[in-house]
Design an enzyme around this catalytic site. Sequence first.
Site, PDB file in Angstrom:
ATOM      1  N   GLU A  40      44.544  49.015  33.990  1.00  0.00           N
ATOM      2  CA  GLU A  40      45.410  48.542  33.135  1.00  0.00           C
ATOM      3  C   GLU A  40      45.211  46.824  33.111  1.00  0.00           C
ATOM      4  O   GLU A  40      45.463  46.354  31.834  1.00  0.00           O
ATOM      5  CB  GLU A  40      47.007  48.981  33.658  1.00  0.00           C
ATOM      6  CG  GLU A  40      46.983  50.533  33.075  1.00  0.00           C
ATOM      7  CD  GLU A  40      48.022  51.240  33.959  1.00  0.00           C
ATOM      8  OE1 GLU A  40      48.886  50.574  34.615  1.00  0.00           O
ATOM      9  OE2 GLU A  40      48.029  52.384  33.939  1.00  0.00           O
TER      10      GLU A  40
ATOM     11  N   GLU B 110      39.496  54.910  40.552  1.00  0.00           N
ATOM     12  CA  GLU B 110      40.330  55.334  39.809  1.00  0.00           C
ATOM     13  C   GLU B 110      39.567  55.653  38.143  1.00  0.00           C
ATOM     14  O   GLU B 110      39.447  54.736  37.643  1.00  0.00           O
ATOM     15  CB  GLU B 110      41.416  54.333  39.407  1.00  0.00           C
ATOM     16  CG  GLU B 110      42.308  53.892  40.697  1.00  0.00           C
ATOM     17  CD  GLU B 110      43.625  53.668  40.356  1.00  0.00           C
ATOM     18  OE1 GLU B 110      44.380  54.565  40.786  1.00  0.00           O
ATOM     19  OE2 GLU B 110      43.946  52.820  39.565  1.00  0.00           O
TER      20      GLU B 110
ATOM     21  N   HIS C  33      43.172  46.453  38.639  1.00  0.00           N
ATOM     22  CA  HIS C  33      43.579  47.972  38.061  1.00  0.00           C
ATOM     23  C   HIS C  33      43.057  47.721  36.493  1.00  0.00           C
ATOM     24  O   HIS C  33      43.290  47.085  35.875  1.00  0.00           O
ATOM     25  CB  HIS C  33      45.286  48.032  38.133  1.00  0.00           C
ATOM     26  CG  HIS C  33      45.563  49.367  37.800  1.00  0.00           C
ATOM     27  ND1 HIS C  33      45.800  49.712  36.516  1.00  0.00           N
ATOM     28  CD2 HIS C  33      45.909  50.382  38.657  1.00  0.00           C
ATOM     29  CE1 HIS C  33      46.161  51.060  36.768  1.00  0.00           C
ATOM     30  NE2 HIS C  33      46.360  51.520  37.967  1.00  0.00           N
TER      31      HIS C  33
ATOM     32  N   ASN D  57      51.976  53.057  43.557  1.00  0.00           N
ATOM     33  CA  ASN D  57      51.834  51.744  42.337  1.00  0.00           C
ATOM     34  C   ASN D  57      52.928  52.128  41.413  1.00  0.00           C
ATOM     35  O   ASN D  57      52.736  52.961  40.252  1.00  0.00           O
ATOM     36  CB  ASN D  57      50.306  51.587  41.700  1.00  0.00           C
ATOM     37  CG  ASN D  57      50.424  50.562  40.476  1.00  0.00           C
ATOM     38  OD1 ASN D  57      51.124  49.973  40.421  1.00  0.00           O
ATOM     39  ND2 ASN D  57      49.479  50.802  39.736  1.00  0.00           N
ATOM     40  N   TRP D  58      54.075  51.439  41.361  1.00  0.00           N
ATOM     41  CA  TRP D  58      55.297  51.778  40.401  1.00  0.00           C
ATOM     42  C   TRP D  58      55.138  51.091  39.012  1.00  0.00           C
ATOM     43  O   TRP D  58      55.679  51.430  38.215  1.00  0.00           O
ATOM     44  CB  TRP D  58      56.456  51.090  41.163  1.00  0.00           C
ATOM     45  CG  TRP D  58      56.958  51.918  42.117  1.00  0.00           C
ATOM     46  CD1 TRP D  58      56.516  52.840  42.840  1.00  0.00           C
ATOM     47  CD2 TRP D  58      58.261  51.474  42.817  1.00  0.00           C
ATOM     48  NE1 TRP D  58      57.263  53.414  43.823  1.00  0.00           N
ATOM     49  CE2 TRP D  58      58.600  52.369  44.017  1.00  0.00           C
ATOM     50  CE3 TRP D  58      59.322  50.593  42.597  1.00  0.00           C
ATOM     51  CZ2 TRP D  58      59.522  52.407  44.519  1.00  0.00           C
ATOM     52  CZ3 TRP D  58      60.180  50.635  43.595  1.00  0.00           C
ATOM     53  CH2 TRP D  58      60.605  51.695  44.322  1.00  0.00           C
ATOM     54  N   LYS D  59      54.022  50.070  38.879  1.00  0.00           N
ATOM     55  CA  LYS D  59      53.582  49.653  37.648  1.00  0.00           C
ATOM     56  C   LYS D  59      55.211  49.091  37.074  1.00  0.00           C
ATOM     57  O   LYS D  59      55.714  48.206  38.091  1.00  0.00           O
ATOM     58  CB  LYS D  59      53.120  50.543  36.570  1.00  0.00           C
ATOM     59  CG  LYS D  59      52.045  51.314  37.282  1.00  0.00           C
ATOM     60  CD  LYS D  59      51.222  52.386  36.409  1.00  0.00           C
ATOM     61  CE  LYS D  59      50.167  53.081  36.982  1.00  0.00           C
ATOM     62  NZ  LYS D  59      49.321  53.803  36.205  1.00  0.00           N
TER      63      LYS D  59
ATOM     64  N   GLY E 106      47.334  58.665  34.627  1.00  0.00           N
ATOM     65  CA  GLY E 106      48.454  59.059  33.667  1.00  0.00           C
ATOM     66  C   GLY E 106      48.317  60.199  32.838  1.00  0.00           C
ATOM     67  O   GLY E 106      48.861  60.425  31.743  1.00  0.00           O
TER      68      GLY E 106
ATOM     69  N   GLY F  69      50.403  56.772  41.106  1.00  0.00           N
ATOM     70  CA  GLY F  69      51.137  56.147  40.160  1.00  0.00           C
ATOM     71  C   GLY F  69      52.529  56.784  39.995  1.00  0.00           C
ATOM     72  O   GLY F  69      53.351  56.699  40.642  1.00  0.00           O
ATOM     73  N   GLY F  70      52.386  57.543  38.891  1.00  0.00           N
ATOM     74  CA  GLY F  70      53.560  58.217  38.406  1.00  0.00           C
ATOM     75  C   GLY F  70      54.285  59.195  39.307  1.00  0.00           C
ATOM     76  O   GLY F  70      55.545  58.974  39.521  1.00  0.00           O
TER      77      GLY F  70
ATOM     78  N   SER G  42      46.329  60.579  38.612  1.00  0.00           N
ATOM     79  CA  SER G  42      47.067  61.912  38.713  1.00  0.00           C
ATOM     80  C   SER G  42      47.120  62.726  39.736  1.00  0.00           C
ATOM     81  O   SER G  42      47.131  63.582  39.862  1.00  0.00           O
ATOM     82  CB  SER G  42      46.486  62.879  37.374  1.00  0.00           C
ATOM     83  OG  SER G  42      46.542  62.019  36.114  1.00  0.00           O
TER      84      SER G  42
HETATM   85  P1  PGA Z   1      48.938  58.156  38.125  1.00  0.00           P
HETATM   86  O1  PGA Z   1      48.434  56.565  37.928  1.00  0.00           O
HETATM   87  O2  PGA Z   1      48.967  58.548  39.358  1.00  0.00           O
HETATM   88  O3  PGA Z   1      50.105  57.969  37.278  1.00  0.00           O
HETATM   89  O4  PGA Z   1      47.724  58.608  37.280  1.00  0.00           O
HETATM   90  C1  PGA Z   1      47.511  56.187  39.063  1.00  0.00           C
HETATM   91  C2  PGA Z   1      47.309  54.722  39.004  1.00  0.00           C
HETATM   92  O5  PGA Z   1      47.302  54.011  37.836  1.00  0.00           O
HETATM   93  O6  PGA Z   1      46.920  53.673  39.942  1.00  0.00           O
END
Ligand code: PGA
Length: 253
Positions: free
Chosen positions: A101, A173, A99, A9-11, A179, A237-238, A216
């Site tokens: 967010e 999640e 998600h 997930n590049w966001k 993050g 994510g990251g 993470s």
């Molecule tokens: P992260 O994000 O790997 O940066 O913790 C995961 C996500 O939000 O799907």
Amino acid sequence: MRKPLIAGNWKLNGNWQLCQHFISKAAPEIIGGESGQAEVVICPPAVYLAKFSSAIAAASSVLKLGAQDVSAETSGAYTGEYSADMLEDSGVQYGIVGHSERREIYAETDGLVAQKVQRLLQTSVRPIVCVGENLAQREAGQEFTVIEAQLASLSGVLEGDNPNIKSVVIAYEPIWAIGTGKTASSEQAQEVHAHIRAIMARYIDVGELRIIYGGSVKPDNAAALLAMPDVDGALVGGASLNVEQLLSIAHEA
Ligand code: PGA
């Protein structure tokens, strides 16, 4: 046997150059672990999906594409939205829904998330539905109750004989691990994943249900998480912005 799914997930990150870089690095032979069977899905910002899809096809790459969101509507006066049909048209195979967010920043409710899942199930785009508790809920020992309520809201859309229902993926999640560099331990992830599978068994056949972990995930913790019997992949994510890191996570699957 459930095929491991590693979704990046590049966001709100990346650009066209990064899309091209991923295609050039992700040759078929380097994707997957010993079984060579992990599905690797990139979820870039939506504006890149159609172009990315054409480039993937032109390179005969095995990368797949996912969207980070979808509209709960099919068409009409909904400025800024894009529909499940439009995603399908753009060559997208997966769609992240709910998600944390989106739930927290854009106030998406369980009801809206369920409606979005419903829209995807009317197309070939497979929903990746995110659930998970926040830190206060975890500290209060409420993670199972929170997740059970999030999954219960899907019950209506999981009814009926739509064959696409079996394509649903659940992503656990824990919000406190997103993050933050703080991952759930593999035992914590396994405990919740097993619980999710038991809850989902009320609605669907869970033998084929993929439950992936996000929060993470990095190359150095992926092996332990992915070795758990109910952890069928990762939502990254990251680390997914770095092709070497994402593929090294896929190698552990
Ligand atoms: P992260 O994000 O790997 O940066 O913790 C995961 C996500 O939000 O799907």
